[in-house]
Design an enzyme around this catalytic site. Structure first.
Site, short mmCIF file in Angstrom:
data_model
loop_
_atom_site.label_atom_id
_atom_site.label_comp_id
_atom_site.label_asym_id
_atom_site.label_seq_id
_atom_site.Cartn_x
_atom_site.Cartn_y
_atom_site.Cartn_z
N LYS A 127 -2.50 -2.84 -3.23
CA LYS A 127 -3.39 -1.06 -2.78
C LYS A 127 -3.30 0.31 -3.06
O LYS A 127 -2.24 0.93 -1.70
CB LYS A 127 -3.92 -1.34 -0.77
CG LYS A 127 -4.39 -0.57 -0.36
CD LYS A 127 -5.17 -1.48 1.05
CE LYS A 127 -6.04 -0.13 1.90
NZ LYS A 127 -6.93 -0.57 3.15
N GLU B 67 0.68 -1.45 0.26
CA GLU B 67 0.21 0.15 -0.27
C GLU B 67 0.96 1.04 -0.34
O GLU B 67 1.56 1.80 1.10
CB GLU B 67 -1.02 0.14 0.94
CG GLU B 67 -1.74 0.98 1.43
CD GLU B 67 -2.39 1.42 2.50
OE1 GLU B 67 -2.81 0.58 3.23
OE2 GLU B 67 -3.58 1.93 2.88
P1 13P Z 1 -9.52 3.84 3.92
O1 13P Z 1 -9.91 3.55 2.95
O2 13P Z 1 -10.09 4.56 5.36
O3 13P Z 1 -8.49 5.09 3.56
O4 13P Z 1 -8.79 3.00 4.95
C1 13P Z 1 -7.84 2.04 4.18
C2 13P Z 1 -6.81 2.07 4.79
O5 13P Z 1 -6.32 0.36 5.16
C3 13P Z 1 -5.86 2.80 5.30
O6 13P Z 1 -4.47 2.88 5.35
#
Ligand code: 13P
Length: 343
Positions: free
Chosen positions: A219, A177
């Site tokens: 992600k 991510e």
């Molecule tokens: P949000 O969808 O609230 O951005 O959270 C996703 C997430 O896992 C952030 O690390």
């Protein structure tokens, strides 16, 4: 676990319009969200909050996996069943956040590096024994006219790849991510430029460190205007820019891309995902969701920390997950907002 098992898990997480619930807010973050509604934050209230989502009837129709954090994966329900086992009983794959958060990056004012590599192999072993089959590590990239610095992008990409290969070594699917933040007044074009650079650096680092692309998920943020930008891009513009950027920088071997919501309103996050999936042209990966706030906000408001509101909270969550799942198939319409709440 073999490489085949990693691939099977990664594919299962994005199968058939399903997506992931990110319920991995750290204790201080979830406490802030509960405080805002005057709900006292204790380990019991946080467990009750998480259980509301995990035990929503038939939620496995739309939710393939849940990301927990350390406190939650160690908790048990009133019958003494570990929450991770409870999820698995429903056919939902348990996941775990394994980074230790974004800390100030020395030498780069205003930027962060995500920490948590020390001891990660041992923590992954323990989480796997507790049932986790996938993990998450979030890097945070701030944007303005001059940021991010090259150093910030390089060190975060390197850490993401170190994390990802350790996960695969331990038989855990890494969700990688790299979040380019939507805070700020930057344009959608600037978001695309920065995200392109970041994804390029991340996949370079993943290649260098010999990640199996088939056994991971990405992600990312969507390509959107900064929250304070005076010109907000349309849903169609967001969809076009997002798919363009991903197709230039994400190898086709990656089985799925699960977007974060990043502070978007829940309706907007659903509309964007559906528009992305409706676009013509090659999209070699499944495009789904791994939302936190956009999946939880309505349920939290309906629940208010009260037992008597549990069903209302679960109904709100079911509804939003159903809409997001339709969006992951490109089949969401705003008419669903009224139809499925009434159902
Ligand atoms: P949000 O969808 O609230 O951005 O959270 C996703 C997430 O896992 C952030 O690390």
């Amino acid at each position: 676990m073999t490489t085949n098992d990693l691939v099977t898990t990664a594919q299962a997480l994005v199968a058939g319009g399903k997506g992931i619930l990110a319920a991995d807010e750290t204790v201080p973050t979830v406490t802030r969200r509960l405080d805002a509604l005057k709900i006292e934050s204790t380990s019991d209230s946080r467990r009750a909050y998480r259980e509301m989502f995990f035990t929503t009837p038939a939620i496995a129709e739309f939710i393939s996996g849940v990301i927990m954090q350390d406190e939650t994966i160690r908790q048990r329900n009133s019958k003494g069943i570990a929450l991770a086992d409870r999820l698995a009983q429903e056919g939902i794959i348990p996941g775990i956040k394994v980074d230790n958060g974004a800390k100030p990056l020395a030498g780069s004012p205003g930027e962060n590096i995500t920490e948590g590599l020390d001891g990660l192999r041992e923590r992954l072993k323990e989480y796997r024994e507790m049932g986790a089959r996938f993990a998450k590590w979030r890097a945070v990239i701030a944007v303005n006219d001059t940021l991010p610095s090259a150093a910030c992008v390089t060190v975060n990409a390197h850490a993401l790849a170190r994390y990802a290969i350790l996960c695969q070594e331990q038989g855990v699917v890494p969700i990688v991510e790299p979040e380019v933040l939507m805070d700020g007044s930057h344009t959608i074009e600037r978001c695309e430029e920065v995200t392109a650079n970041v994804l390029h650096a991340v996949f370079n680092a993943l290649f260098d460190q010999k990640i199996s692309l088939e056994g991971m998920l990405l992600k990312p943020n969507m390509i959107i205007s900064g929250m304070k930008c005076t010109k907000q891009a349309s849903v169609k513009e967001v969809a076009l820019a997002t798919v363009r950027c991903l197709s230039r920088h994400v190898p086709a071997a990656v089985p799925g891309i699960v977007f974060l919501s990043g502070g978007q309103n829940h309706l907007v996050a659903t509309a964007h995902l559906s528009a992305i999936n409706q676009l013509d042209g090659p999209k070699p990966w499944r495009l789904s969701f791994s939302y936190g706030r956009a999946l939880q906000d309505e349920a939290l408001k309906a629940w208010q920390g009260k037992n008597e509101n549990l069903t209302a909270g679960q109904r709100a969550f079911y509804h939003r997950a159903k809409c997001d799942s339709a969006a992951a198939l490109g089949k969401y319409t705003s008419a669903m907002e009224t139809e499925s709440v009434a159902a």
